[in-house]
Design an enzyme around this catalytic site. Structure first.
Site, mmCIF file in Angstrom:
data_model
loop_
_atom_site.group_PDB
_atom_site.id
_atom_site.type_symbol
_atom_site.label_atom_id
_atom_site.label_comp_id
_atom_site.label_asym_id
_atom_site.label_seq_id
_atom_site.Cartn_x
_atom_site.Cartn_y
_atom_site.Cartn_z
ATOM 1 N N THR A 30 15.377 -11.847 32.744
ATOM 2 C CA THR A 30 14.334 -12.842 32.999
ATOM 3 C C THR A 30 13.307 -12.274 33.959
ATOM 4 O O THR A 30 13.655 -11.814 35.041
ATOM 5 C CB THR A 30 14.983 -14.109 33.606
ATOM 6 N N GLN A 103 17.404 -13.196 23.047
ATOM 7 C CA GLN A 103 18.492 -13.932 23.697
ATOM 8 C C GLN A 103 18.145 -15.414 23.741
ATOM 9 O O GLN A 103 17.155 -15.803 24.375
ATOM 10 C CB GLN A 103 18.764 -13.431 25.123
ATOM 11 N N ALA A 182 26.973 -16.591 28.756
ATOM 12 C CA ALA A 182 27.464 -16.026 30.027
ATOM 13 C C ALA A 182 26.891 -16.814 31.206
ATOM 14 O O ALA A 182 26.167 -17.799 31.039
ATOM 15 C CB ALA A 182 27.029 -14.559 30.122
ATOM 16 N N TYR A 185 25.847 -20.835 32.167
ATOM 17 C CA TYR A 185 24.876 -21.694 31.474
ATOM 18 C C TYR A 185 25.612 -22.598 30.473
ATOM 19 O O TYR A 185 26.838 -22.671 30.483
ATOM 20 C CB TYR A 185 23.789 -20.825 30.828
#
Ligand SMILES: Cc1cc2nc3c(=O)[nH]c(=O)nc-3n(C[C@H](O)[C@H](O)[C@H](O)COP(=O)(O)O)c2cc1C
Length: 370
Positions: A30, A103, A182, A185
């Site tokens: 991110t 993703q 993962a 979340y």
């Protein structure tokens, strides 16, 4: 001179029927350079293009809906404008032969009412707030909120959002998708009993807690073949308050379950990583080697790797590919640098999660043509 052991990182590998030129993975990172409406920006094409020497490029976490986002300037794949803006980025990322996956991300209870479209608390499997961590709001850290418990209709809606985002990923030119299961979340919130106390078919037994993931895989595979869907998990991490008394049984069942479904790859976050930073490990940690042997397809490991540990993970058969997160941020031409035995640049904190080119596209490439 190049160390012979590192040669293994430069061997091609087949993933989802596509041949990747090497074993280097740009893992999801991110960087918060999208617009406030989740539309990616041209600067992102420059960033991904600089890192096109990887074998596999996985996009930064890309949300499937506004409700699934925790922070501004995270890109999405739920509007036509977002799809259009992703196209040149995917094309730049794949310009040197890398395979490019998106993703897909829903943060669940890691969001906050200040970013929810209706101004209400975020959604989760059960009304249990994250304890021990704080939400980074624009006004500073605040406690996480008690999430709204998802109804069956709410779950079905999110399953449909993942399916739509996967269709959009294909339309944007991505080769496949990775489900972000993962780092505490939404998927991880369903898996772990500390955040899932449901008594319906989505809670209780391990099989029930994995059901949401399986439903998403099934829905996504209507537009993306199963062998182009990867799953990322962090079996050793309690980050963001996801814990379970029997993580070994939980994640072994999960890996067996996705193995049966013939997915593209299993992506394991290594022990010693808490989200985006290093963390102490405990003695009974679940080693990647233990889980990777339950999966017949390609395995990616990411977390704390140096070129040497990566080559040894590949050489020992624990992994087929290795992700380098912070090293790839600071070294856009990482494979080339390693091939040449060049020095690696250190990471700067500047611009890690927001801003313009500084700390994003201004890391230098090797100057010499060797
Ligand atoms: C700036 C930054 C952003 C990250 N964003 C994501 C993300 O969007 N999705 C994800 O699954 N992991 C994310 N991670 C975790 C990385 O993918 C990786 O697991 C972690 O950095 C450990 O690998 P490393 O030691 O090679 O850096 C992020 C890490 C960093 C440093």
């Amino acid at each position: 001179m190049r160390c012979v052991l590192l040669d293994q990182l430069f061997e091609p590998v087949v993933l989802g029927g596509q041949t990747l030129p090497n074993r280097f993975v740009l893992p999801p990172l991110t960087r918060s350079r999208a617009q406030a409406d989740g539309v990616p920006t041209p600067l992102m094409a420059e960033y991904y293009g600089q890192r096109a020497g990887a074998g596999l490029i996985i996009s930064e976490g890309t949300v499937v809906s506004p409700q699934g986002s925790a922070y501004a300037q995270v890109p999405g794949l739920y509007t036509e404008a977002q799809v259009e803006a992703w196209r040149p980025i995917v094309s730049a990322a794949g310009s040197k032969g890398a395979v490019v996956y998106a993703q897909l991300w829903h943060v669940g209870r890691q969001a906050h009412s200040c970013v929810q479209p209706d101004g209400c608390p975020p959604w989760g499997p059960s009304p249990i707030a994250i304890s021990g961590w704080e939400y980074r709001s624009p006004d500073g850290p605040v406690p996480f909120e008690v999430p709204r418990e998802l109804s069956h209709e709410g779950i079905a809606e999110i399953v449909a959002q993942f399916a739509a985002a996967a269709r959009n990923a294909v339309a944007a030119g991505f080769d496949g998708v990775e489900l972000h299961a993962a780092n505490g979340y939404l998927f991880d919130q369903f898996f772990n009993s500390s955040s899932n106390t449901r008594t319906d078919q989505y809670g209780g037994s391990i099989e029930n807690r994995l059901r949401f993931l399986y439903e998403v895989i099934e829905a996504v595979s209507e537009s993306v073949p199963a062998n182009r869907i990867g799953v990322r998990i962090s079996p050793s991490s309690d980050w963001m308050d996801v814990s379970d008394p029997d993580k070994r049984s939980l994640y072994s069942a999960l890996v067996r379950g996705i193995n049966e479904r013939g997915l593209a790859y299993l992506h394991l976050v290594e022990p010693g990583i808490a989200g985006a930073v290093d963390a102490p490990t405990s003695d009974d940690v679940l080693q990647s080697a233990e889980l990777s042997q339950l999966f017949d397809g390609p395995v990616i490991v990411t977390g704390g790797h140096t070129p040497q540990t990566a080559a040894s993970a590949v050489g020992s058969g624990t992994a087929d590919l290795v992700g380098f997160g912070r090293l790839f941020i600071a070294n856009p031409d990482l494979p080339r640098r390693i091939r040449n035995g060049a020095d690696l640049t250190g990471l700067r904190e500047e611009g890690l999660y927001a801003g313009g080119p500084a700390g994003y596209t201004d890391y230098p490439e090797l100057q010499s043509a060797n």
